[in-house]
Enzyme design. Structure first.
Site, mmCIF file in Angstrom:
data_model
loop_
_atom_site.group_PDB
_atom_site.id
_atom_site.type_symbol
_atom_site.label_atom_id
_atom_site.label_comp_id
_atom_site.label_asym_id
_atom_site.label_seq_id
_atom_site.Cartn_x
_atom_site.Cartn_y
_atom_site.Cartn_z
ATOM 1 N N GLY A 11 -15.728 50.465 -23.706
ATOM 2 C CA GLY A 11 -14.389 50.364 -22.955
ATOM 3 C C GLY A 11 -14.674 50.574 -21.278
ATOM 4 O O GLY A 11 -13.840 51.110 -20.490
ATOM 5 N N ARG A 64 -7.985 36.540 -40.932
ATOM 6 C CA ARG A 64 -8.009 36.460 -39.611
ATOM 7 C C ARG A 64 -6.459 36.355 -39.179
ATOM 8 O O ARG A 64 -6.097 36.983 -38.192
ATOM 9 C CB ARG A 64 -8.783 35.274 -38.929
ATOM 10 N N LEU A 92 -10.109 34.999 -31.963
ATOM 11 C CA LEU A 92 -8.609 34.881 -32.305
ATOM 12 C C LEU A 92 -8.236 33.607 -32.783
ATOM 13 O O LEU A 92 -8.652 32.372 -32.556
ATOM 14 C CB LEU A 92 -8.016 35.189 -30.936
ATOM 15 N N HIS A 108 -16.790 37.770 -19.708
ATOM 16 C CA HIS A 108 -17.948 37.356 -20.702
ATOM 17 C C HIS A 108 -19.160 37.389 -19.933
ATOM 18 O O HIS A 108 -19.258 37.225 -18.932
ATOM 19 C CB HIS A 108 -17.835 35.899 -21.260
ATOM 20 N N VAL A 143 -14.816 29.268 -28.386
ATOM 21 C CA VAL A 143 -15.699 30.432 -28.207
ATOM 22 C C VAL A 143 -16.124 30.659 -26.896
ATOM 23 O O VAL A 143 -17.010 29.900 -26.719
ATOM 24 C CB VAL A 143 -16.485 30.870 -29.353
HETATM 25 C C1 GRF Z 1 -18.996 43.588 -21.571
HETATM 26 O O1 GRF Z 1 -20.428 43.183 -21.312
HETATM 27 C C2 GRF Z 1 -18.063 42.378 -21.703
HETATM 28 O O2 GRF Z 1 -18.361 41.355 -20.727
HETATM 29 C C3 GRF Z 1 -18.360 41.842 -23.216
HETATM 30 O O3 GRF Z 1 -18.376 43.151 -23.814
HETATM 31 C C4 GRF Z 1 -18.830 44.043 -23.244
HETATM 32 C C5 GRF Z 1 -17.872 45.131 -23.263
HETATM 33 O O4 GRF Z 1 -18.298 46.490 -22.699
HETATM 34 N N1 GRF Z 1 -17.136 40.896 -23.456
HETATM 35 P P1 GRF Z 1 -17.389 47.324 -22.285
HETATM 36 O O5 GRF Z 1 -16.682 47.952 -23.660
HETATM 37 O O6 GRF Z 1 -16.282 47.211 -21.318
HETATM 38 O O7 GRF Z 1 -18.190 48.682 -21.812
#
Ligand code: GRF
Length: 205
Positions: A11, A64, A92, A108, A143
């Site tokens: 997070g 799902r 999702l 991403h 995706v």
């Molecule tokens: C990040 O690199 C984000 O881009 C990817 O997952 C990672 C999450 O990191 N989708 P965090 O949990 O926010 O530290």
């Protein structure tokens, strides 16, 4: 507007959003944090910031679709309007996508459309690219394929390892994600249809 942040892990992007709200750089109301894993470190970050949390473990659901139904019900019961996917490691289904159509954004860790899917930083590193980065995009039913809102690039240098590259990209994620959510929250982001392609328009004053 009332946003939910969906997480699966540590997070740090959630923390960047929390910090941006506290600093007055992000107008969004962070109304709920949802994790699909009870051990996600981000839950403690949410609790420390006084944000309500919910744990909905995907392994408790037979499909799902059933998982997504529970997610939607939970989000709606908290009057959530917009969704930020911040390291949420579940694909999702249309049940979720239709419930929040056009109101889901994802961060991403690659310059999409290169390196979608998992282990994006490893994919970039192993391919030998000289420029890597991150992307914030609207979520569609593919995706990591939805309309791109903003990107940040980082240079890949000879001394880099996958880990240093991951950290460099993450530092950019922490700037761009709160910025984009603020722009959306303020109504500066719209989607135009150009032929068959949706193109994001940014009108930041
Ligand atoms: C990040 O690199 C984000 O881009 C990817 O997952 C990672 C999450 O990191 N989708 P965090 O949990 O926010 O530290």
């Amino acid at each position: 507007m009332k946003w939910a942040v969906l997480i699966s892990g540590g997070g740090t992007n959630l923390q960047a959003l929390i910090d941006a709200v506290a600093a007055g750089r992000l107008s969004a109301e962070l109304g709920l944090v949802v994790s699909n894993r009870a051990d996600a470190g981000g839950l403690a970050r949410a609790a420390a910031a006084g944000i309500p949390t919910a744990v909905i473990e995907h392994k408790d659901f037979a499909s799902r679709e059933e998982f997504d139904k529970k997610l939607v019900d939970t989000l709606k019961s908290h009057q959530i309007e917009w969704i930020a996917l911040a390291g949420f490691m579940r694909v999702l289904t249309p049940i979720f996508l239709n419930a929040f159509a056009g109101k889901i954004v994802n961060i991403h860790p690659s310059l999409l459309p290169s390196f979608p899917g998992i282990r994006a930083q490893e994919q970039a590193f192993e391919s030998g690219v000289k420029v890597a980065g991150c992307t914030v995009h609207f979520v569609d039913n593919g995706v990591d394929t939805g309309p791109i809102i903003a990107q940040r690039a980082v240079e890949v240098v000879e001394e880099d390892t996958v880990e240093t590259l991951r950290q460099k990209i993450l530092a950019q994620e922490h700037e761009i994600f709160p910025a984009v959510i603020h722009w959306i929250d303020q109504g500066f982001v719209t989607i135009d249809q150009k032929g068959t392609r949706p193109i994001v328009r940014l009108a930041i004053p």
